[in-house]
Design a protein around this motif. Structure first.
Motif, PDB file in Angstrom:
ATOM      1  N   ALA A 111      42.192  34.939  38.338  1.00  0.00           N
ATOM      2  CA  ALA A 111      41.674  35.249  39.672  1.00  0.00           C
ATOM      3  C   ALA A 111      40.148  35.293  39.671  1.00  0.00           C
ATOM      4  O   ALA A 111      39.497  34.785  40.593  1.00  0.00           O
ATOM      5  N   HIS A 112      39.579  35.883  38.635  1.00  0.00           N
ATOM      6  CA  HIS A 112      38.123  35.977  38.576  1.00  0.00           C
ATOM      7  C   HIS A 112      37.468  34.622  38.376  1.00  0.00           C
ATOM      8  O   HIS A 112      36.334  34.414  38.817  1.00  0.00           O
ATOM      9  N   GLU A 113      38.146  33.686  37.731  1.00  0.00           N
ATOM     10  CA  GLU A 113      37.590  32.337  37.610  1.00  0.00           C
ATOM     11  C   GLU A 113      37.376  31.719  38.989  1.00  0.00           C
ATOM     12  O   GLU A 113      36.359  31.080  39.253  1.00  0.00           O
ATOM     13  N   VAL A 114      38.363  31.896  39.867  1.00  0.00           N
ATOM     14  CA  VAL A 114      38.232  31.365  41.225  1.00  0.00           C
ATOM     15  C   VAL A 114      37.088  32.062  41.949  1.00  0.00           C
ATOM     16  O   VAL A 114      36.218  31.414  42.559  1.00  0.00           O
ATOM     17  N   VAL A 115      37.084  33.380  41.913  1.00  0.00           N
ATOM     18  CA  VAL A 115      36.054  34.143  42.620  1.00  0.00           C
ATOM     19  C   VAL A 115      34.665  33.809  42.092  1.00  0.00           C
ATOM     20  O   VAL A 115      33.725  33.572  42.868  1.00  0.00           O
ATOM     21  N   ASP A 116      34.516  33.765  40.775  1.00  0.00           N
ATOM     22  CA  ASP A 116      33.204  33.491  40.194  1.00  0.00           C
ATOM     23  C   ASP A 116      32.708  32.094  40.539  1.00  0.00           C
ATOM     24  O   ASP A 116      31.518  31.884  40.784  1.00  0.00           O
ATOM     25  N   PHE A 118      33.406  30.265  43.255  1.00  0.00           N
ATOM     26  CA  PHE A 118      33.016  30.108  44.654  1.00  0.00           C
ATOM     27  C   PHE A 118      31.965  31.117  45.100  1.00  0.00           C
ATOM     28  O   PHE A 118      31.452  31.016  46.210  1.00  0.00           O
ATOM     29  N   ALA A 119      31.634  32.063  44.224  1.00  0.00           N
ATOM     30  CA  ALA A 119      30.519  32.956  44.516  1.00  0.00           C
ATOM     31  C   ALA A 119      29.185  32.272  44.243  1.00  0.00           C
ATOM     32  O   ALA A 119      28.145  32.695  44.750  1.00  0.00           O
ATOM     33  N   ASP A 120      29.222  31.211  43.454  1.00  0.00           N
ATOM     34  CA  ASP A 120      28.023  30.458  43.100  1.00  0.00           C
ATOM     35  C   ASP A 120      28.003  29.173  43.925  1.00  0.00           C
ATOM     36  O   ASP A 120      28.805  28.274  43.687  1.00  0.00           O
ATOM     37  N   PRO A 121      27.105  29.061  44.911  1.00  0.00           N
ATOM     38  CA  PRO A 121      27.088  27.874  45.765  1.00  0.00           C
ATOM     39  C   PRO A 121      26.989  26.565  44.996  1.00  0.00           C
ATOM     40  O   PRO A 121      27.620  25.571  45.361  1.00  0.00           O
ATOM     41  N   ALA A 122      26.221  26.553  43.912  1.00  0.00           N
ATOM     42  CA  ALA A 122      26.071  25.321  43.132  1.00  0.00           C
ATOM     43  C   ALA A 122      27.384  24.948  42.461  1.00  0.00           C
ATOM     44  O   ALA A 122      27.797  23.780  42.459  1.00  0.00           O
ATOM     45  N   ALA A 123      28.073  25.943  41.895  1.00  0.00           N
ATOM     46  CA  ALA A 123      29.339  25.672  41.227  1.00  0.00           C
ATOM     47  C   ALA A 123      30.435  25.357  42.234  1.00  0.00           C
ATOM     48  O   ALA A 123      31.357  24.596  41.950  1.00  0.00           O
ATOM     49  N   ALA A 124      30.340  25.937  43.430  1.00  0.00           N
ATOM     50  CA  ALA A 124      31.385  25.764  44.438  1.00  0.00           C
ATOM     51  C   ALA A 124      31.303  24.428  45.158  1.00  0.00           C
ATOM     52  O   ALA A 124      32.292  23.975  45.741  1.00  0.00           O
ATOM     53  N   ALA A 125      30.136  23.789  45.136  1.00  0.00           N
ATOM     54  CA  ALA A 125      29.923  22.596  45.952  1.00  0.00           C
ATOM     55  C   ALA A 125      30.930  21.496  45.647  1.00  0.00           C
ATOM     56  O   ALA A 125      31.523  20.904  46.559  1.00  0.00           O
ATOM     57  N   ALA A 126      31.148  21.209  44.362  1.00  0.00           N
ATOM     58  CA  ALA A 126      32.036  20.099  44.001  1.00  0.00           C
ATOM     59  C   ALA A 126      33.494  20.387  44.339  1.00  0.00           C
ATOM     60  O   ALA A 126      34.137  19.598  45.039  1.00  0.00           O
ATOM     61  N   PRO A 127      34.082  21.511  43.871  1.00  0.00           N
ATOM     62  CA  PRO A 127      35.482  21.751  44.220  1.00  0.00           C
ATOM     63  C   PRO A 127      35.707  21.895  45.713  1.00  0.00           C
ATOM     64  O   PRO A 127      36.730  21.450  46.242  1.00  0.00           O
ATOM     65  N   ALA A 128      34.753  22.498  46.424  1.00  0.00           N
ATOM     66  CA  ALA A 128      34.901  22.624  47.872  1.00  0.00           C
ATOM     67  C   ALA A 128      34.893  21.252  48.537  1.00  0.00           C
ATOM     68  O   ALA A 128      35.657  20.993  49.480  1.00  0.00           O
ATOM     69  N   PHE A 186      42.293  31.056  47.793  1.00  0.00           N
ATOM     70  CA  PHE A 186      41.946  29.821  48.478  1.00  0.00           C
ATOM     71  C   PHE A 186      42.178  29.928  49.986  1.00  0.00           C
ATOM     72  O   PHE A 186      41.452  29.313  50.773  1.00  0.00           O
ATOM     73  N   PHE A 187      43.173  30.689  50.387  1.00  0.00           N
ATOM     74  CA  PHE A 187      43.412  30.881  51.814  1.00  0.00           C
ATOM     75  C   PHE A 187      42.193  31.550  52.463  1.00  0.00           C
ATOM     76  O   PHE A 187      41.724  31.130  53.529  1.00  0.00           O
ATOM     77  N   ARG A 188      41.688  32.576  51.820  1.00  0.00           N
ATOM     78  CA  ARG A 188      40.513  33.265  52.359  1.00  0.00           C
ATOM     79  C   ARG A 188      39.280  32.355  52.343  1.00  0.00           C
ATOM     80  O   ARG A 188      38.469  32.359  53.281  1.00  0.00           O
ATOM     81  N   LEU A 189      39.149  31.566  51.286  1.00  0.00           N
ATOM     82  CA  LEU A 189      37.973  30.720  51.155  1.00  0.00           C
ATOM     83  C   LEU A 189      37.949  29.571  52.160  1.00  0.00           C
ATOM     84  O   LEU A 189      36.903  29.261  52.748  1.00  0.00           O
ATOM     85  N   ALA A 199      37.504  42.928  44.017  1.00  0.00           N
ATOM     86  CA  ALA A 199      38.632  43.702  44.533  1.00  0.00           C
ATOM     87  C   ALA A 199      39.736  42.787  45.044  1.00  0.00           C
ATOM     88  O   ALA A 199      40.928  43.041  44.836  1.00  0.00           O
ATOM     89  N   VAL A 200      39.352  41.715  45.713  1.00  0.00           N
ATOM     90  CA  VAL A 200      40.330  40.750  46.206  1.00  0.00           C
ATOM     91  C   VAL A 200      41.016  40.050  45.045  1.00  0.00           C
ATOM     92  O   VAL A 200      42.230  39.814  45.064  1.00  0.00           O
ATOM     93  N   ALA A 201      40.243  39.725  44.001  1.00  0.00           N
ATOM     94  CA  ALA A 201      40.824  39.096  42.818  1.00  0.00           C
ATOM     95  C   ALA A 201      41.844  40.021  42.167  1.00  0.00           C
ATOM     96  O   ALA A 201      42.933  39.583  41.766  1.00  0.00           O
TER      97      ALA A 201
END
Length: 221
Positions: A111-116, A118-128, A186-189, A199-201
């Motif tokens: 769970a924390h892998e997902v949160v971490d 998408f908390a980083d805009p640079a890391a989130a850009a590609a998967p998003a 992913f639903f929330r994101l 906490a969500v994780a």
């Protein structure tokens, strides 16, 4: 997952000018073709991150990869083919599921892998961007489905260890468990656009843990 956005440079053969197009990534000789594929992959990734799927074009990839657009059309066919192949490369990384010594710890780590990520805009850009492309392209959607099916399949050792420790009933479906942890995040994101945090994780992991203990993810007897 953090590693899911890291595309490795594999030495994979591409069709020659005279051959009929094949699925990229099915054979592996190496050399110049691998460098070409890596350059194209990087350009696709950059284009998706900067402009999204609607703004990605073969011309953009040609300009940013240094590969002529006639070669791109011949080998990948279209933007859809370029995106699908980039996702195929994403699935060739070395990611393995966490091994913390307990099922709860492993689920929390997932769970924390997902949160971490998408908390980083640079890391989130590609998967998003890949997920966004899947909403607009059937071929991208199929490639994304294959990517996650393979990724969740790698979680089998996580459940095998949990069964051995007596933390999960035999027959527990590792893929379903991994999906159960990721789904609410992913639903929330991507659907409700709500924030995700530690906490969500933890809530996602503990909900799945309770289901595992109750036999929800094991075959009915």
């Amino acid at each position: 997952m953090t590693e899911s956005a890291r595309l490795t440079q594999q030495e994979l053969q591409l069709p020659s000018e005279t051959s009929s197009p094949s699925t990229p990534g099915t054979v592996r000789p190496g050399g110049r073709t691998a460098r070409t594929r890596a350059a194209v992959r990087d350009a696709v990734l950059t284009g998706l991150s900067e402009h999204g799927y609607p703004g990605l074009s073969v011309e953009y990839v040609a300009e940013h990869s240094g590969v002529h657009k006639t070669t791109l059309y011949r080998r990948w066919g279209s933007v859809e083919g370029l995106v699908a192949d980039a996702l195929h490369l994403a699935g060739e990384d070395s990611w393995t599921p966490p091994d913390t010594g307990s099922l709860r710890g492993d689920l929390l780590a997932l769970a924390h892998e997902v949160v971490d990520t998408f908390a980083d805009p640079a890391a989130a850009a590609a998967p998003a961007a890949f997920i966004g492309a899947a909403f607009q392209s059937e071929r991208a959607a199929q490639a994304l489905s294959r990517f996650y099916a393979e990724r969740f399949g790698r979680c089998a050792p996580l459940i095998e260890r949990a069964v051995e420790r007596g933390e999960a009933p035999p027959g527990t479906d590792a893929g379903a468990v991994a999906r159960g942890v990721s789904a609410p995040l992913f639903f929330r994101l991507f659907i409700t656009h709500e924030p995700v945090d530690a906490a969500v994780a933890e809530q996602a992991a503990d909900s799945v843990l309770a289901g595992v203990r109750a036999g929800v993810y094991a075959p009915a007897t």
